[in-house]
Design an enzyme around this catalytic site. Sequence first.
Site, PDB file in Angstrom:
ATOM      1  N   LYS A  91       0.983  -1.183   0.108  1.00 15.71           N
ATOM      2  CA  LYS A  91       0.038   0.005  -0.089  1.00 15.71           C
ATOM      3  C   LYS A  91       0.786   1.281  -0.066  1.00 15.71           C
ATOM      4  O   LYS A  91       0.433   2.094  -0.669  1.00 15.71           O
ATOM      5  CB  LYS A  91      -0.878   0.030   1.218  1.00 15.71           C
ATOM      6  CG  LYS A  91      -2.126  -0.904   1.163  1.00 15.71           C
ATOM      7  CD  LYS A  91      -3.096  -0.648   2.375  1.00 15.71           C
ATOM      8  CE  LYS A  91      -4.158  -1.551   2.337  1.00 15.71           C
ATOM      9  NZ  LYS A  91      -4.915  -1.411   3.657  1.00 15.71           N
ATOM     10  N   TYR A 145       7.644  -5.690  -1.662  1.00 18.82           N
ATOM     11  CA  TYR A 145       8.584  -4.824  -1.812  1.00 18.82           C
ATOM     12  C   TYR A 145       8.766  -4.539  -3.200  1.00 18.82           C
ATOM     13  O   TYR A 145       8.620  -3.579  -4.140  1.00 18.82           O
ATOM     14  CB  TYR A 145       9.747  -4.804  -0.892  1.00 18.82           C
ATOM     15  CG  TYR A 145      10.885  -3.755  -1.019  1.00 18.82           C
ATOM     16  CD1 TYR A 145      10.572  -2.784  -0.302  1.00 18.82           C
ATOM     17  CD2 TYR A 145      12.061  -3.821  -1.684  1.00 18.82           C
ATOM     18  CE1 TYR A 145      11.534  -1.407  -0.343  1.00 18.82           C
ATOM     19  CE2 TYR A 145      12.878  -2.975  -1.750  1.00 18.82           C
ATOM     20  CZ  TYR A 145      12.676  -1.822  -1.270  1.00 18.82           C
ATOM     21  OH  TYR A 145      13.706  -0.676  -1.098  1.00 18.82           O
ATOM     22  N   ARG A 186      19.620  -4.977   8.347  1.00 20.58           N
ATOM     23  CA  ARG A 186      20.307  -4.946   7.034  1.00 20.58           C
ATOM     24  C   ARG A 186      21.798  -5.236   7.306  1.00 20.58           C
ATOM     25  O   ARG A 186      22.385  -5.375   8.519  1.00 20.58           O
ATOM     26  CB  ARG A 186      20.436  -3.475   6.464  1.00 20.58           C
ATOM     27  CG  ARG A 186      18.976  -3.235   5.799  1.00 20.58           C
ATOM     28  CD  ARG A 186      19.102  -2.059   4.869  1.00 20.58           C
ATOM     29  NE  ARG A 186      18.491  -1.019   5.520  1.00 20.58           N
ATOM     30  CZ  ARG A 186      18.066   0.101   4.883  1.00 20.58           C
ATOM     31  NH1 ARG A 186      18.419   0.048   3.662  1.00 20.58           N
ATOM     32  NH2 ARG A 186      17.499   1.187   5.551  1.00 20.58           N
TER      33      ARG A 186
HETATM   34  P1  NAD Z   1      14.306   3.819   6.200  1.00 22.93           P
HETATM   35  O1  NAD Z   1      13.539   3.003   6.553  1.00 22.93           O
HETATM   36  O2  NAD Z   1      15.339   4.463   6.999  1.00 22.93           O
HETATM   37  O3  NAD Z   1      13.351   5.098   5.281  1.00 22.93           O
HETATM   38  C1  NAD Z   1      12.141   5.080   5.099  1.00 22.93           C
HETATM   39  C2  NAD Z   1      11.306   6.208   5.587  1.00 22.93           C
HETATM   40  O4  NAD Z   1       9.998   5.936   5.252  1.00 22.93           O
HETATM   41  C3  NAD Z   1      11.359   6.049   7.255  1.00 22.93           C
HETATM   42  O5  NAD Z   1      11.638   7.161   7.805  1.00 22.93           O
HETATM   43  C4  NAD Z   1       9.691   5.513   7.496  1.00 22.93           C
HETATM   44  O6  NAD Z   1       9.428   5.624   8.698  1.00 22.93           O
HETATM   45  C5  NAD Z   1       9.141   6.213   6.362  1.00 22.93           C
HETATM   46  N1  NAD Z   1       7.796   5.683   5.693  1.00 22.93           N
HETATM   47  C6  NAD Z   1       7.409   4.119   5.773  1.00 22.93           C
HETATM   48  N2  NAD Z   1       6.175   3.896   5.544  1.00 22.93           N
HETATM   49  C7  NAD Z   1       5.893   5.407   5.481  1.00 22.93           C
HETATM   50  C8  NAD Z   1       4.336   5.644   5.074  1.00 22.93           C
HETATM   51  N3  NAD Z   1       3.397   4.857   4.659  1.00 22.93           N
HETATM   52  N4  NAD Z   1       4.202   7.072   4.992  1.00 22.93           N
HETATM   53  C9  NAD Z   1       5.059   7.820   5.754  1.00 22.93           C
HETATM   54  N5  NAD Z   1       6.391   7.392   5.959  1.00 22.93           N
HETATM   55  C10 NAD Z   1       6.706   6.146   5.802  1.00 22.93           C
HETATM   56  O7  NAD Z   1      14.851   3.232   4.688  1.00 22.93           O
HETATM   57  P2  NAD Z   1      16.002   4.236   3.804  1.00 22.93           P
HETATM   58  O8  NAD Z   1      17.133   3.170   3.488  1.00 22.93           O
HETATM   59  O9  NAD Z   1      16.306   5.608   4.033  1.00 22.93           O
HETATM   60  O10 NAD Z   1      15.185   4.183   2.176  1.00 22.93           O
HETATM   61  C11 NAD Z   1      14.723   5.327   1.627  1.00 22.93           C
HETATM   62  C12 NAD Z   1      14.078   4.848   0.278  1.00 22.93           C
HETATM   63  O11 NAD Z   1      15.035   4.299  -0.551  1.00 22.93           O
HETATM   64  C13 NAD Z   1      12.895   3.856   0.325  1.00 22.93           C
HETATM   65  O12 NAD Z   1      11.950   4.186  -0.553  1.00 22.93           O
HETATM   66  C14 NAD Z   1      13.853   2.480  -0.102  1.00 22.93           C
HETATM   67  O13 NAD Z   1      12.891   1.706  -0.826  1.00 22.93           O
HETATM   68  C15 NAD Z   1      14.801   3.159  -1.222  1.00 22.93           C
HETATM   69  N6  NAD Z   1      15.951   2.349  -1.069  1.00 22.93           N
HETATM   70  C16 NAD Z   1      16.919   2.386  -0.076  1.00 22.93           C
HETATM   71  C17 NAD Z   1      18.232   1.364  -0.384  1.00 22.93           C
HETATM   72  C18 NAD Z   1      19.139   1.477   0.518  1.00 22.93           C
HETATM   73  O14 NAD Z   1      19.909   0.659   0.459  1.00 22.93           O
HETATM   74  N7  NAD Z   1      19.170   2.061   1.566  1.00 22.93           N
HETATM   75  C19 NAD Z   1      18.090   0.444  -1.471  1.00 22.93           C
HETATM   76  C20 NAD Z   1      17.058   0.860  -2.409  1.00 22.93           C
HETATM   77  C21 NAD Z   1      15.963   1.655  -2.404  1.00 22.93           C
HETATM   78  N1  UDP Z   2      22.810 -10.871   5.409  1.00 22.56           N
HETATM   79  C1  UDP Z   2      23.675 -11.515   6.288  1.00 22.56           C
HETATM   80  N2  UDP Z   2      23.490 -11.640   7.602  1.00 22.56           N
HETATM   81  C2  UDP Z   2      22.861 -10.416   8.202  1.00 22.56           C
HETATM   82  C3  UDP Z   2      21.930  -9.674   7.351  1.00 22.56           C
HETATM   83  C4  UDP Z   2      22.038 -10.162   6.066  1.00 22.56           C
HETATM   84  O1  UDP Z   2      24.426 -12.501   5.687  1.00 22.56           O
HETATM   85  O2  UDP Z   2      22.798 -10.362   9.336  1.00 22.56           O
HETATM   86  C5  UDP Z   2      22.900 -11.165   3.913  1.00 22.56           C
HETATM   87  C6  UDP Z   2      21.542 -11.170   3.478  1.00 22.56           C
HETATM   88  O3  UDP Z   2      20.942 -12.504   3.301  1.00 22.56           O
HETATM   89  C7  UDP Z   2      21.882 -10.904   1.835  1.00 22.56           C
HETATM   90  C8  UDP Z   2      22.626  -9.682   2.061  1.00 22.56           C
HETATM   91  O4  UDP Z   2      23.387 -10.024   3.471  1.00 22.56           O
HETATM   92  O5  UDP Z   2      22.433 -11.664   1.226  1.00 22.56           O
HETATM   93  C9  UDP Z   2      22.201  -8.286   2.431  1.00 22.56           C
HETATM   94  O6  UDP Z   2      21.007  -8.121   2.999  1.00 22.56           O
HETATM   95  P1  UDP Z   2      20.493  -6.936   3.290  1.00 22.56           P
HETATM   96  O7  UDP Z   2      19.204  -7.302   4.022  1.00 22.56           O
HETATM   97  O8  UDP Z   2      21.281  -5.908   3.980  1.00 22.56           O
HETATM   98  O9  UDP Z   2      19.849  -6.130   1.777  1.00 22.56           O
HETATM   99  P2  UDP Z   2      19.310  -7.082   0.658  1.00 22.56           P
HETATM  100  O10 UDP Z   2      19.000  -8.530   0.593  1.00 22.56           O
HETATM  101  O11 UDP Z   2      17.759  -6.343   0.621  1.00 22.56           O
HETATM  102  O12 UDP Z   2      20.262  -6.301  -0.607  1.00 22.56           O
END
Ligand code: NAD
Ligand code: UDP
Length: 323
Positions: A91, A145, A186
């Site tokens: 959603k 997701y 993560r």
């Molecule tokens: P994060 O969880 O720290 O930030 C997400 C923020 O969105 C949080 O502050 C959370 O409270 C808020 N949020 C969640 N659902 C909400 C809703 N329904 N209404 C209002 N606020 C809401 O994660 P992040 O790593 O900062 O990610 C930010 C964006 O970047 C996300 O859209 C994520 O999918 C995207 N992204 C991040 C990564 C990464 O590696 N960090 C990788 C791919 C994509």
């Molecule tokens: N992972 C791991 N140990 C942890 C957390 C994650 O080995 O404690 C691994 C996970 O299985 C994945 C990779 O690290 O292969 C990255 O995981 P993360 O959740 O950071 O991100 P994503 O899978 O979305 O890339």
Amino acid sequence: MISRILVTGGAGFLGSHLCERLVDQGHDVICLDNFFTSQKRNVSHLLDRPNFELIRHDITLPIFLEVDQIYNLACPAAPGHYQFNPIKTMKTSVMGIINMLGIAKRCGARLVQASTSEVYGDPDVHPQPESYRGNVNPIGPRACYDEGKRAAETLCMDYVRSNNVDVRVVRIFNTYGPRMHPYDGRVVSNFIRQALWNEPITIFGDGSQTRSFCYRDDLVEAIIRMMNAPPGFHGPVNIGNQSEFTIRELAELVLEQVGGESELIQKPLPKDDPTRRQPDISLAMKNLDWKPTTPLAEGLAKTIEWFRSIDLSDYKPPTPNYS
Ligand code: NAD
Ligand code: UDP
């Protein structure tokens, strides 16, 4: 030129840093967040700045704001967070982007959508270019997701074609840095937390799966460039660091930098965990004149320093899904 800018998910890991950058540039910044995976602490240092405003709101619900630019980052991003309530995750991606595109259309605002490398699923093309259409399991535990973000991309491009809204899509690859939630589950936050507190380092599977880790500042620079790129470029564009590491190599690097006595232990590999991930960033290099400049060792050192500075009791696990 000063703009009125809305950052959804602005209190999160990436959003809070983006808000900081935009406030420092003098823009009028509205940070909107429901604090599901973050806390006010991330932006408390901005609260007394006259060009910063914080709104608690859930983007699945409509809101009326007048803005020139929207960065749509609101969405839980860590697997443990987005799987906690998968229906809500879908959603947030779908209803959230519809609400934001509605504002963009009404105000004539430009919108950058934070998409993800997860749209490629468990890729059978390596490295992944934007033209690769992905290998996503639509009914697996990551689908809420992956498919939510894919549907959001579809809506973005349909608003470009049908309504002439200026939308730009960035596909973000694994990004790390200060202000990651220490309990988000993560891999970078887990390994650093475990190493600092002398807990076993949990490698899922045999640790041969790869990820390519981008430092937060490099990422935020790229998405600001995407917002300000000349009209006509809608993406999607990959943003990430091309240096690819196995998860075992990451664990060893973290241990080497932190020191301590943690042992490496193996835990079961989560279902549908992608085996390899590395961005092809030629498009970002060409169209945004961008490439990451922070090597993993340097970014990790800054992240570890931040983890050392925080009080873990200030952070509550938002969901029970962390190791
Ligand atoms: P994060 O969880 O720290 O930030 C997400 C923020 O969105 C949080 O502050 C959370 O409270 C808020 N949020 C969640 N659902 C909400 C809703 N329904 N209404 C209002 N606020 C809401 O994660 P992040 O790593 O900062 O990610 C930010 C964006 O970047 C996300 O859209 C994520 O999918 C995207 N992204 C991040 C990564 C990464 O590696 N960090 C990788 C791919 C994509
Ligand atoms: N992972 C791991 N140990 C942890 C957390 C994650 O080995 O404690 C691994 C996970 O299985 C994945 C990779 O690290 O292969 C990255 O995981 P993360 O959740 O950071 O991100 P994503 O899978 O979305 O890339």
